[in-house]
Each structure stands twice: as C-alpha cells, then as structure tokens.
Design an enzyme around this catalytic site. Sequence first.
Site, PDB file in Angstrom:
ATOM      1  N   CYS A  91       0.805  -1.225   0.000  1.00  0.00           N
ATOM      2  CA  CYS A  91       0.000   0.000   0.000  1.00  0.00           C
ATOM      3  C   CYS A  91       0.839   1.276   0.000  1.00  0.00           C
ATOM      4  CB  CYS A  91      -0.923   0.016   1.209  1.00  0.00           C
ATOM      5  SG  CYS A  91      -1.710  -1.550   1.567  1.00  0.00           S
TER       6      CYS A  91
ATOM      7  N   ASP B 246      -4.126  -2.558   7.066  1.00  0.00           N
ATOM      8  CA  ASP B 246      -5.227  -3.434   7.458  1.00  0.00           C
ATOM      9  C   ASP B 246      -5.128  -4.833   6.860  1.00  0.00           C
ATOM     10  OD1 ASP B 246      -6.043  -1.159   8.697  1.00  0.00           O
ATOM     11  OD2 ASP B 246      -8.016  -1.063   7.781  1.00  0.00           O
TER      12      ASP B 246
ATOM     13  N   CYS C 158      -2.652   3.841   2.609  1.00  0.00           N
ATOM     14  CA  CYS C 158      -3.415   2.756   3.220  1.00  0.00           C
ATOM     15  C   CYS C 158      -4.582   3.321   4.015  1.00  0.00           C
ATOM     16  CB  CYS C 158      -2.499   1.921   4.114  1.00  0.00           C
ATOM     17  SG  CYS C 158      -3.267   0.422   4.720  1.00  0.00           S
ATOM     18  N   ASP C 159      -5.535   2.456   4.326  1.00  0.00           N
ATOM     19  CA  ASP C 159      -6.849   2.855   4.823  1.00  0.00           C
ATOM     20  C   ASP C 159      -6.848   4.006   5.826  1.00  0.00           C
ATOM     21  OD1 ASP C 159      -7.497   0.744   3.260  1.00  0.00           O
ATOM     22  OD2 ASP C 159      -8.467  -0.436   4.813  1.00  0.00           O
ATOM     23  N   LYS C 160      -6.198   3.841   6.976  1.00  0.00           N
ATOM     24  CA  LYS C 160      -6.297   4.848   8.035  1.00  0.00           C
ATOM     25  C   LYS C 160      -5.327   5.998   7.827  1.00  0.00           C
ATOM     26  CE  LYS C 160      -9.279   2.077   9.528  1.00  0.00           C
ATOM     27  NZ  LYS C 160      -9.020   1.094   8.461  1.00  0.00           N
TER      28      LYS C 160
ATOM     29  N   CYS D 111      -5.251  -1.492  -1.938  1.00  0.00           N
ATOM     30  CA  CYS D 111      -6.249  -2.436  -2.465  1.00  0.00           C
ATOM     31  C   CYS D 111      -7.067  -1.800  -3.581  1.00  0.00           C
ATOM     32  CB  CYS D 111      -7.172  -2.897  -1.355  1.00  0.00           C
ATOM     33  SG  CYS D 111      -6.322  -3.741  -0.011  1.00  0.00           S
TER      34      CYS D 111
ATOM     35  N   GLU E 293     -11.943  -4.276  12.254  1.00  0.00           N
ATOM     36  CA  GLU E 293     -12.702  -4.674  11.069  1.00  0.00           C
ATOM     37  C   GLU E 293     -12.855  -6.192  11.066  1.00  0.00           C
ATOM     38  OE1 GLU E 293     -10.709  -3.124   7.662  1.00  0.00           O
ATOM     39  OE2 GLU E 293     -11.326  -1.061   8.055  1.00  0.00           O
TER      40      GLU E 293
ATOM     41  N   SER F 266     -14.460  -3.956   6.864  1.00  0.00           N
ATOM     42  CA  SER F 266     -13.552  -3.508   5.816  1.00  0.00           C
ATOM     43  C   SER F 266     -14.347  -2.955   4.651  1.00  0.00           C
ATOM     44  CB  SER F 266     -12.701  -4.691   5.351  1.00  0.00           C
ATOM     45  OG  SER F 266     -12.097  -4.419   4.114  1.00  0.00           O
TER      46      SER F 266
END
Length: 576
Positions: free
Chosen positions: A56, A88, A129-131, A201, A453, A479
């Site tokens: 990521c 994640d 990445c996500d966060k 992702c 998640e 997620s």
Amino acid sequence: MDAKTFDKSKLPSRHVTVGPERAPHRSYYYAMGLTEEEINQPFVGVATCWNEAAPCNIALMRQAQSVKKGVKAAAGTPREFCTITVTDGIAMGHQGMKSSLASRDVIADSVELTMRGHCYDALVGLAGCDKSLPGMMMSMVRLNVPSVFMYGGSILPGHFKGKDVTVVDVFEAVGQHSAGNMEDEELHALECVACPSAGACGGQFTANTMACVSEAMGLALPGSAGAPAPYESRDEYAEASGRAVMHLLANNIRPRDIVTRKALENAAVIVAATGGSTNGGLHLPAIAHEAGIDFDLMEVAEIFKKTPYITDLKPGGNYVAKDLHEAGGVSMVLKVLLDGGYLHGDCLTVTGQSLADNLKDVKFNPDQKVVYPLSNPLSPTGGVVGLQGSLAPDGAIVKVAGMEKDHLRFSGPARCFDSEEECFEAVDKRQYKEGEVLVIRYEGPKGGPGMREMLSTTAALYGQGMGDKVALITDGRFSGGTRGFCIGHVGPEAAVGGPIALIEDGDIITIDAENGTIDLEVDEAVLEKRRANWKPRETMYASGALWKYAQLVGTARKGAVTHPGGKAEKHVYADI
C-alpha cells in the site's frame, strides 16, 4: 504574493530561522547541506506514511521525491519526514487489527507534533493505506497550514482464471477452502497472483474511497486519486502537488477555507455514489471535528440516502480503481454528480479555484462501463445506508452496494459472540445456521479497544456461499472489502452498556436497510432487567497505546475521535 518574496516574519519557520538567537538552529540546517537562500525560504513538510509492511505505502517515498522537486521549483524548501501506518490487510483477522483505527489518530498526532516541533510553514501529505488517508487529512485541517493531500495510488489488479482479482478474493477464497470447495494448491496459486504491484487495495475499499473523498472535498489536485501506484504519471501529480502547496502558501489559502460543511457534504456524496466503504461514515465526522464542524454518522447517512449509486466497482460491482481511472476517473464521477445537482460546485479547492471550475471541461465518456449516467443508476439511493432503532439508538451503517432489493430486509434469531475470534471460529467450523443474525460485540472503539474490522469473518461467510443467508452486526467495523448484510458501527457500543450488550441468543433482530431501521424485538421490561444485571467487561489492555486510546476515544457516531477538536481550541498552529 510572489513565491520568491515571502515575508518570513509571518510564517511559523521564523521561529527556527530568523535572527541571531537562531544561529544554533541554522547551524543544523547547514549541516544538512542547506544554503542560506534555502534557509530563508518557506519550509514545507513533506510527510509520508511509507513503510515496508505491505504494498500500500511502498511507492510513497518515490512520489515524495517528486513532491520535493515541485516545492523547490516554486522557491520552497522541502523537509521530508515519515509517520507510522498500520496496514489493514496485514493486521486483519487477529489482535493486530486493534491497532488499525488507533493508528489514524496517531498519524494525525505525529504529523502535528513534527510540524509544531520544527515550525514548518506548509504541508504535503502522502498516504496509501486505509487509516493513513484520513489521518493525514485530519492533521492538515487541525494544523490549518496551507496543505495538499496526495494519494499514493492503487494496486494493479491480479489475474486468476481469466478474471481480475484483488486481495478480497483471497480472503473470500479462505471461506471456500474451509467449506471444502477449494484445494490447497488453488488457494496458493491465487495468493501468488492477486497482488501484482505496489499500491493500495484496488476495489472501492477504504483507501480508494478516501482517495475519492480527497478530490471531492478539494484537498487533492483533480485527477490525483486515479492513476495506479506504479504509473509514472503519479510522479507528475506529485510534482504538481509540490508547486500547488506553494501557491496556496503565497495566497494564504488554508485547509479550513476548503474543508467546509459543503465540502464535507460533497465528500459524503462521492462515498455513496461510488459504493464506497462504510468507514467513510467514521472518517468524515472525524475530519469535520478537526475543523469544529458537527457532522455525525447520521447526518452523513442522510446524504448517502439521497445520493444515487452510479459506479460499478468491487466489492459490490465488477471493476477496480484502474478501470475507473481509464474510464475517466474521479473527475468524471464528480462531473456527473455536479451536473445532476448533487454537489456544491462553489467549494474552494487546492487549485485555488472552485470545484465547478475544476470540472468545467470534463466530459462524460459514453464508451465505458464503469460509471453510469444518472438516468440509469445502479441504484437510486447510495451504496451505503445509515440505520437507527432500538438496537442502535446512536446509529449504525451498512453497505448495500451490489445487494438485490429483496435482500435489504432481514429478520432472525441472534447468535452472540463476545469477540471476533469466537465468531470466526464458529464460521470456520460451520457452527451456525442459515437465517441467524450473528452478533459480534465488545469490539467497539472502547471495548475492543480499537474497533476492529471483521473482513476475515465476513469474507469466510461469503466464500462459504452464506453471505446472503445470514446477517452480521457489530459495534466494530467492516472492511471496505466486505459484502453481504453486515451492519457495523452499532452504537452505543457494548462496552458502555448499549443495547447490543443486552442481546441474548435467540432474541429476534429485524434489519430494514430500505427504511433505515434496526430493532431488537424484546420487551423493554425484559431489557431493563438485563441492564440491571449487566456489568462492564475489563479489556486485557491495562497499559500502553491501546489502553491510552480506550481512555480517550469517543463514540463511533462522532468519528471515534480522541480530543476535543476545533471547537475547543484556543489557538491554531498556523497562527503561531
């Protein structure tokens, strides 16, 4: 103001560069090879969430070098630094996921502390990445120095048996494997090809959802959310971001000039229209909180409800971020929504122009299959729905993108689990029944702690062919890759005695995503007796970062934030 004639007396970096008393500070800069001219220029923090934990963020350092070129070309002095990130995809399905949401706030805090400690005048933040995306945006709004956000880009799709695949296909394959429908060799073959490059992702999971938000909200340059991480065109956007932040600094355009109530509403629209992650309902209130704006989960959900779902992206659809980029990108989605009256076109952006001005030359591409016209949406309402009722007085959220209309209502007996591990074990062993509502509790922001998640569990259910035959509710999160009837963010959470803590096996739970309700079909007198006997549970985290997080974190409805926010501040860093 010309970029080469900044008045340092009005910039934070004057505290470390100007006057005889700052000679010791300047000696450090000379030690790093800076010239007198560079020391006299504005200092621009270039913050990345680079690490080697996962693909990521692996391309962020490369892109940061291009950002620095842009800053230098516009007569600024870039100062690169890294912050943490928790990925994640690696943290999923075990205790590591408790660190994920907490990392969002640590990212925001660490960027703030670095900027404050070194008196940087502006900020370009790169995240993959996500966060890390919301964490970086939160820090920008909190600091309120001229800032540009830059997404690191998505991963390229893998190919398996003639189809594009993502890491979520691998998670779901674990469910197929446990059901006896996939051999070890096939699972191994899939895992080896699912993730072929750097990048986050590829579906419309949390990272790409928040990347879309960055453009819709105006914190990122138009088009910068689209190109996959390996593409050299990302470096062009990175250099342009470096130039752009110097333009913002010259014109004193700050994040809170951009992140207004209207801009946040635009962000909620893009989440719904793209079938984005339910995590958008958590991160938008948190970003708003930094600006002192009230914008909670249920307000976000009202916008979701009124927004058509027009983008055919995984996990509910068929395509990935690369396909959206090639079809016309986030800008084309925004243009469709703007022309349809769903966006506030007068919002200021980091270009120095309005959102409408940025989109004026964008045309709809009829020769693509990813973005639908408003006359023929995938669904007339958004791909994410807010719920409220006796089980969730403070609200809950469910992703309905890709779900059939006749699957939007579910009623069944509860099967309760007090942790994700307990539920995953039951699912893995097929120790549950069709028609049940699986309840995972004590996984909220305080109770987890960390609001994990549940992708491993939901993907296993889907892989077993049970994704539409059971429902799952939790005070934790799901997620962006989750699909099926999965309700998250249930509040109040179990750890504070919310109704979810009082459910017993066999209680009937009714969920109606079409009408936005979620109810526990148990008499109030019975619930009162249970409430009288309920006792708070102690977590296993009695010290350290997760203990600290549990003491500070607020409700999911308001973004699970950890400090009083913009309304309480007595000074803003940018004004020191």
